[in-house]
Each structure stands twice: as C-alpha cells, then as structure tokens.
Design a protein around this motif. Structure first.
Motif, PDB file in Angstrom:
ATOM      1  N   PRO A   1       0.793  -1.243   0.000  1.00  0.00           N
ATOM      2  CA  PRO A   1       0.000   0.000   0.000  1.00  0.00           C
ATOM      3  C   PRO A   1       0.823   1.290   0.000  1.00  0.00           C
ATOM      4  CG  PRO A   1      -0.244  -1.222   2.060  1.00  0.00           C
ATOM      5  CD  PRO A   1       0.546  -2.097   1.145  1.00  0.00           C
ATOM      6  N   PHE A   2       2.065   1.249   0.422  1.00  0.00           N
ATOM      7  CA  PHE A   2       2.861   2.493   0.502  1.00  0.00           C
ATOM      8  C   PHE A   2       3.631   2.778  -0.783  1.00  0.00           C
ATOM      9  CE2 PHE A   2       5.429  -1.077   1.838  1.00  0.00           C
ATOM     10  CZ  PHE A   2       6.612  -0.885   1.138  1.00  0.00           C
ATOM     11  N   CYS A   3       3.672   1.802  -1.704  1.00  0.00           N
ATOM     12  CA  CYS A   3       4.595   1.887  -2.845  1.00  0.00           C
ATOM     13  C   CYS A   3       4.035   2.773  -3.959  1.00  0.00           C
ATOM     14  CB  CYS A   3       4.859   0.483  -3.383  1.00  0.00           C
ATOM     15  SG  CYS A   3       5.815   0.475  -4.903  1.00  0.00           S
ATOM     16  N   CYS A   4       4.887   3.663  -4.456  1.00  0.00           N
ATOM     17  CA  CYS A   4       4.439   4.643  -5.447  1.00  0.00           C
ATOM     18  C   CYS A   4       4.942   4.327  -6.856  1.00  0.00           C
ATOM     19  CB  CYS A   4       4.915   6.032  -5.047  1.00  0.00           C
ATOM     20  SG  CYS A   4       4.299   6.532  -3.453  1.00  0.00           S
ATOM     21  N   PHE A   5       5.582   3.205  -7.034  1.00  0.00           N
ATOM     22  CA  PHE A   5       6.099   2.891  -8.371  1.00  0.00           C
ATOM     23  C   PHE A   5       4.962   2.389  -9.263  1.00  0.00           C
ATOM     24  CE2 PHE A   5       9.782   2.976  -5.708  1.00  0.00           C
ATOM     25  CZ  PHE A   5      10.764   3.495  -6.535  1.00  0.00           C
TER      26      PHE A   5
ATOM     27  N   LEU B   1      20.126  -5.628 -10.285  1.00  0.00           N
ATOM     28  CA  LEU B   1      18.750  -6.134 -10.371  1.00  0.00           C
ATOM     29  C   LEU B   1      18.112  -6.117  -9.004  1.00  0.00           C
ATOM     30  CD1 LEU B   1      17.456  -8.973 -12.457  1.00  0.00           C
ATOM     31  CD2 LEU B   1      17.273  -9.349 -10.028  1.00  0.00           C
ATOM     32  N   GLU B   2      16.860  -5.659  -8.938  1.00  0.00           N
ATOM     33  CA  GLU B   2      16.194  -5.677  -7.640  1.00  0.00           C
ATOM     34  C   GLU B   2      15.045  -6.677  -7.635  1.00  0.00           C
ATOM     35  OE1 GLU B   2      15.257  -1.495  -7.230  1.00  0.00           O
ATOM     36  OE2 GLU B   2      13.274  -1.775  -8.065  1.00  0.00           O
ATOM     37  N   THR B   3      14.787  -7.211  -6.467  1.00  0.00           N
ATOM     38  CA  THR B   3      13.646  -8.115  -6.324  1.00  0.00           C
ATOM     39  C   THR B   3      13.265  -8.154  -4.842  1.00  0.00           C
ATOM     40  OG1 THR B   3      12.770 -10.287  -6.903  1.00  0.00           O
ATOM     41  CG2 THR B   3      15.014 -10.260  -6.055  1.00  0.00           C
ATOM     42  N   THR B   4      12.251  -8.964  -4.535  1.00  0.00           N
ATOM     43  CA  THR B   4      11.856  -9.072  -3.130  1.00  0.00           C
ATOM     44  C   THR B   4      12.443 -10.363  -2.568  1.00  0.00           C
ATOM     45  OG1 THR B   4       9.880 -10.253  -3.723  1.00  0.00           O
ATOM     46  CG2 THR B   4       9.653  -7.930  -3.510  1.00  0.00           C
ATOM     47  N   PRO B   5      12.732 -10.404  -1.283  1.00  0.00           N
ATOM     48  CA  PRO B   5      13.347 -11.602  -0.708  1.00  0.00           C
ATOM     49  C   PRO B   5      12.521 -12.867  -0.973  1.00  0.00           C
ATOM     50  CG  PRO B   5      13.331  -9.827   0.892  1.00  0.00           C
ATOM     51  CD  PRO B   5      12.566  -9.339  -0.281  1.00  0.00           C
ATOM     52  N   GLN B   6      11.182 -12.710  -0.961  1.00  0.00           N
ATOM     53  CA  GLN B   6      10.355 -13.923  -1.091  1.00  0.00           C
ATOM     54  C   GLN B   6      10.631 -14.685  -2.394  1.00  0.00           C
ATOM     55  OE1 GLN B   6       7.287 -11.290  -1.259  1.00  0.00           O
ATOM     56  NE2 GLN B   6       6.491 -11.847  -3.234  1.00  0.00           N
TER      57      GLN B   6
ATOM     58  N   LEU C   1      17.695  -6.447  -2.539  1.00  0.00           N
ATOM     59  CA  LEU C   1      16.481  -7.065  -1.996  1.00  0.00           C
ATOM     60  C   LEU C   1      15.718  -6.061  -1.136  1.00  0.00           C
ATOM     61  CD1 LEU C   1      18.107 -10.461  -0.911  1.00  0.00           C
ATOM     62  CD2 LEU C   1      16.750 -10.022  -2.959  1.00  0.00           C
ATOM     63  N   GLY C   2      14.444  -5.901  -1.434  1.00  0.00           N
ATOM     64  CA  GLY C   2      13.609  -4.963  -0.671  1.00  0.00           C
ATOM     65  C   GLY C   2      13.151  -5.620   0.616  1.00  0.00           C
ATOM     66  N   VAL C   3      13.877  -5.359   1.693  1.00  0.00           N
ATOM     67  CA  VAL C   3      13.536  -5.981   2.985  1.00  0.00           C
ATOM     68  C   VAL C   3      12.542  -5.089   3.733  1.00  0.00           C
ATOM     69  CG1 VAL C   3      14.495  -6.639   5.239  1.00  0.00           C
ATOM     70  CG2 VAL C   3      15.698  -7.261   3.134  1.00  0.00           C
TER      71      VAL C   3
ATOM     72  N   MET D   1       8.427   8.233   1.366  1.00  0.00           N
ATOM     73  CA  MET D   1       8.149   9.341   0.423  1.00  0.00           C
ATOM     74  C   MET D   1       6.809   9.091  -0.251  1.00  0.00           C
ATOM     75  SD  MET D   1      11.933   9.535  -1.279  1.00  0.00           S
ATOM     76  CE  MET D   1      12.150   7.780  -1.501  1.00  0.00           C
ATOM     77  N   PRO D   2       5.731   9.260   0.489  1.00  0.00           N
ATOM     78  CA  PRO D   2       4.441   8.908  -0.110  1.00  0.00           C
ATOM     79  C   PRO D   2       3.882  10.013  -1.007  1.00  0.00           C
ATOM     80  CG  PRO D   2       4.143   9.597   2.162  1.00  0.00           C
ATOM     81  CD  PRO D   2       5.611   9.743   1.865  1.00  0.00           C
ATOM     82  N   SER D   3       3.203   9.597  -2.045  1.00  0.00           N
ATOM     83  CA  SER D   3       2.446  10.528  -2.882  1.00  0.00           C
ATOM     84  C   SER D   3       1.210  10.953  -2.072  1.00  0.00           C
ATOM     85  CB  SER D   3       2.031   9.811  -4.159  1.00  0.00           C
ATOM     86  OG  SER D   3       1.379   8.611  -3.814  1.00  0.00           O
TER      87      SER D   3
END
Ligand SMILES: C[S@@+](CC[C@H](N)C(=O)[O-])C[C@H]1O[C@@H](n2cnc3c(N)ncnc32)[C@H](O)[C@@H]1O
Ligand code: SF4
Length: 416
Positions: free
Chosen positions: A54-58, A124-129, A149-151, A223-225
């Motif tokens: 819910p917080f992600c602005c991408f 390269l970025e990804t999520t840990p899962q 990794l986005g922890v 940094m929320p919109s």
C-alpha cells in the motif's frame, strides 16, 4: 531549520521541473543529441508484483503471466528502437515491480542485452520472497553483479502492517543468506520514518544488517504521494517528517561514523564503494518500460504508465513517450547538482571536461549557499558533502522524489 528550507526550495523547483507537456515527438530522441563520448545507463522497468504494497508509489500491477509475457515482447521492441536510433549502453539496472517474476523472460532479455551490447554491469532488484538457491545460481550465471532485496524491515509486526505478508522477517534473513557471497554486491533496502515505526525498531534493523555482514544497505525515507499519504494516515498515524532527522542521525551514528562508505546519502557499503543507483553514476540515462523516466541532454521524459498505451505505441513502432519537458540550462545543471550531491561528491575536473565550463560559472550561487550552511567541503578537484550536509541533501532528495511519486500517482490514476 536549514534542511527544511533546502527541502522547501527543492520541492518548489521540483514542481516546476516536473511540469510536463503532452506534446511529444519521439523523433527528437536520437543518439545525435548526445555529447561526444557521452555514456548513458539503461534502466529497465518490470512493473509486476505478486501483491501490491500500500505504501509503494512505483508503477506496478498485479502479476498476470500472460500480460507479463506480452510486456517483455514490447520491452524488447522499445530497446530495438533505441538501438536503431544509435544508442548504446553498458550498464543496466532492472527495477520494478519485481524483475524476477518471470525468470525465463528475464533471462532471455539479459541474453539479448549481451547479444547487442558489451555488458559491464547489471544491477537487479527483487523481493526476498522470490529468492531460491536455484534462482541465485541462475542470476549469478546470467552475470548479475548487484542484487538488491527490498527488505523494508526485519520486524515481523512492521512487515505485517506494511502489507508485506508474503515473506516473514525470518524468511527474509534466510533468503539474504542464500544471496550473500554470490554477487559482487548484495544490497538490502530498509525504510525509515514509517508512521508506526519506532527508533528502537529501526536501530534493531541496522544492528541486524551489520550482524549479517551484508555488503550494502539503502535506507529510504518514506516518500508517499498525496493519496498514499492520506491512506497511511487514515490507517496508522501522521506521516511526520519532523521525526525523520532522529532516524537519519542513527544512520550517521551507526553506519556513516563506523566506516561504511556512502555511495549516496542513503546507500552505504562495507569496504570499497560498490555500484549503486544509476542516476548517480551517470548524469543522463534512458528508462525503458511502462512508467520509466529518461533524461538525455536536457530532455526529460516519461513513458506511458498504462500497459495498454505502452503497448499501443510500440505496435506503431513509436517510443512510448507520454510526457516531456525540455529543461532550461539552469534546470539541467541544478538537477545535475542534486543527483551528484546525492552521490556525495562532484569531480570538478570531470565537470569541466564534460560541460566545457567551470562548475562555479554554472552553479556558483547554489554552491556558495551550500558552503555557507556548511553542507559541503571543497578541495582543488572535488566538492564533497560533509557529515553536516548529509541530512540536508537527504531532505532535498526526499522532496524531489516525493514530487516524482506525485507525478507517478497522477499518471497512474489517469492511465496516461
Ligand atoms: C520499487 S521497490 C523494488 C523492490 C521490490 N519490489 C521490493 O519491494 O522488495 C524499491 C524500493 O523502493 C522503496 N519504496 C517503495 N515505495 C516507497 C515509498 N513510498 N517511500 C519510500 N521508499 C519506497 C522500498 O524500500 C523498495 O524496496
Ligand atoms: S514495494 Fe516492491 S513488492 Fe511492493 S508493490 Fe512496490 S515494487 Fe511491488
């Protein structure tokens, strides 16, 4: 007070910078506008996730294999147009979304890059899962140099509240363990100043990063919109920027003062400076994929955010550019200054070689002001952000990125 004033000025100037026109003409984009010898990096956006935080602005969409497969076809087409226009790249940055969400397509895209270019670095970025031992081996074989990794946090309660329910903190630690030692750089992203976060929780995250001996960490201030901000405030508590400095001071105390190298005011590495953000290493860059932004010699432009519009343009053999702005010379140099200061230093000699002018001729007022407030120090060849300046630049960058996130929100809502 000084960080707030610097933030206010950046917010005001950023708003002007991000006022874009819908008059786009992709014939303007050609390698002939590059300066002699100018290098660009390539950012590649993969906008799919298994769950939307819910917080992600991408620009991101719920994963759908069929849509994602089709997307990779268009992505390759977009790259081909840049190649036809004479562009060449050697440093690549896959961001998202979740770039590893469809591994066979990702690998095939990387092979294509290697066919077309002399590849020097791939980040390269990804999520840990997403991480498995097999995936680590495959990414390593594919030549990934930096895995990020986005922890966000190692606190189970925080992750749950952030809507990051697909991977527990215990699992995240295991996944990081799988990646460590397998790439030149393993980075983790941690967030600070989330509404219900406490300083104690954040300090535990920092402690764990150090104990796990991870190569690099990028700390993102929240940094929320505007709409994301109201949603977070309805659910939790006020997004309070006045708390932020305390968090940043912990970073200075626990990381910066302990000998970690700052490659940006948010990114710190153990040992030598490691590769990091594409916007810092290169003054200009091309972004491909839905919702990517590009900057080439003063032309700033954003791609269509809507997957349909993105595809429509490419089917017509056109770059999927939705909005554009030709920056004034002043804006271009000010953006250069902000991104270089974000990267903590400016090489004055390089500036002169690149732009054929002394940096004080182009950015004298800004540099004198930053010196006056004690944010930068200078030698004959270099300008450096000093300890006092770190938070000032962090606030300036937070304000610029919040503006960019607002632009993203409007673009997604209007499906441009
Ligand atoms: C685009 S994400 C990609 C990483 C990956 N999808 C993940 O979430 O694990 C890159 C980083 O941006 C940061 N981020 C996303 N939304 C943010 C926001 N509103 N404010 C601050 N940081 C944010 C998160 O730390 C995230 O790890
Ligand atoms: S933070 Fe990462 S996983 Fe979450 S929605 Fe954004 S890009 Fe996707």
């Amino acid at each position: 007070m000084i960080p707030e004033i610097a933030g206010y000025i950046t917010r005001r100037e950023g708003r002007k910078f991000l006022k874009l026109s819908d008059e786009v003409d992709d014939s303007l984009i050609s390698s002939s506008i590059l300066r002699p010898g100018q290098q660009l990096s390539l950012y590649i956006h993969i906008p799919f996730c298994r769950k939307l935080c819910p917080f992600c602005c991408f620009n991101r969409y719920l994963f759908n294999a069929e849509k994602a497969r089709e997307y990779f076809i268009h992505l390759r087409h977009e790259l081909d147009i840049y190649i036809q226009k004479g562009f060449s790249f050697s440093d690549f940055y896959f961001g998202g979304g979740t770039p590893t969400i469809l591994m066979e397509e990702l690998l095939s895209f990387i092979s294509y890059l290697k066919e077309k270019f002399e590849v020097r670095n791939i980040s390269l970025e990804t999520t840990p899962q997403e991480i498995t031992p097999e995936m680590v081996a495959t990414l390593k074989k594919a030549g990934i140099n930096r895995l990020s990794l986005g922890v966000q946090s190692f606190d189970e309660g925080m992750l749950k509240s952030m809507g990051r329910t697909l991977c527990t903190a215990v699992e995240a630690k295991q996944k990081i363990g799988l990646a460590l030692g397998q790439f030149e750089t393993v980075n983790i992203d941690l967030i600070f100043n989330f509404p219900f976060q406490t300083l104690e929780k954040f300090c535990s995250d920092i402690k764990l990063f150090k104990e796990m001996d991870i190569n690099q960490v990028t700390f993102y201030p929240l940094m929320p919109s505007p709409h994301k901000k109201s949603a977070l405030e309805r659910r939790f508590a006020k997004v309070d920027n006045s708390r932020e400095k305390r968090y940043y001071n912990s970073i200075l105390r626990e990381i910066y003062d302990q000998g970690y190298q700052a490659s940006t005011v948010w990114c710190f590495s153990k040992g030598e400076r490691m590769i990091d953000e594409y916007i810092v290493n290169y003054a200009d860059y091309v972004g491909i994929g839905a919702g990517s932004v590009s900057l080439i010699n003063g032309i700033f432009y954003v791609n269509s955010f809507s997957l349909e519009k993105y595809a429509e343009n490419l089917k017509k053999d056109r770059l999927p550019i939705a909005r554009r702005r030709n920056l004034s010379e002043k804006e271009y140099y000010q953006y250069y200054l902000l991104t270089k200061l974000f990267g903590t230093k400016i090489n004055k000699v390089q500036f002169k070689q690149q732009f054929g002018a002394d940096i004080y001729q182009k950015l004298g007022t800004e540099l004198r002001l930053l010196k006056l407030v004690g944010a930068i120090s200078e030698t004959a060849d270099e300008i450096r952000v000093n300890r006092r300046g770190m938070y000032i630049i962090s606030v300036m960058m937070r304000e610029f990125f919040t503006g960019l996130n607002t632009l993203r929100e409007i673009s997604i809502e209007n499906q441009i």
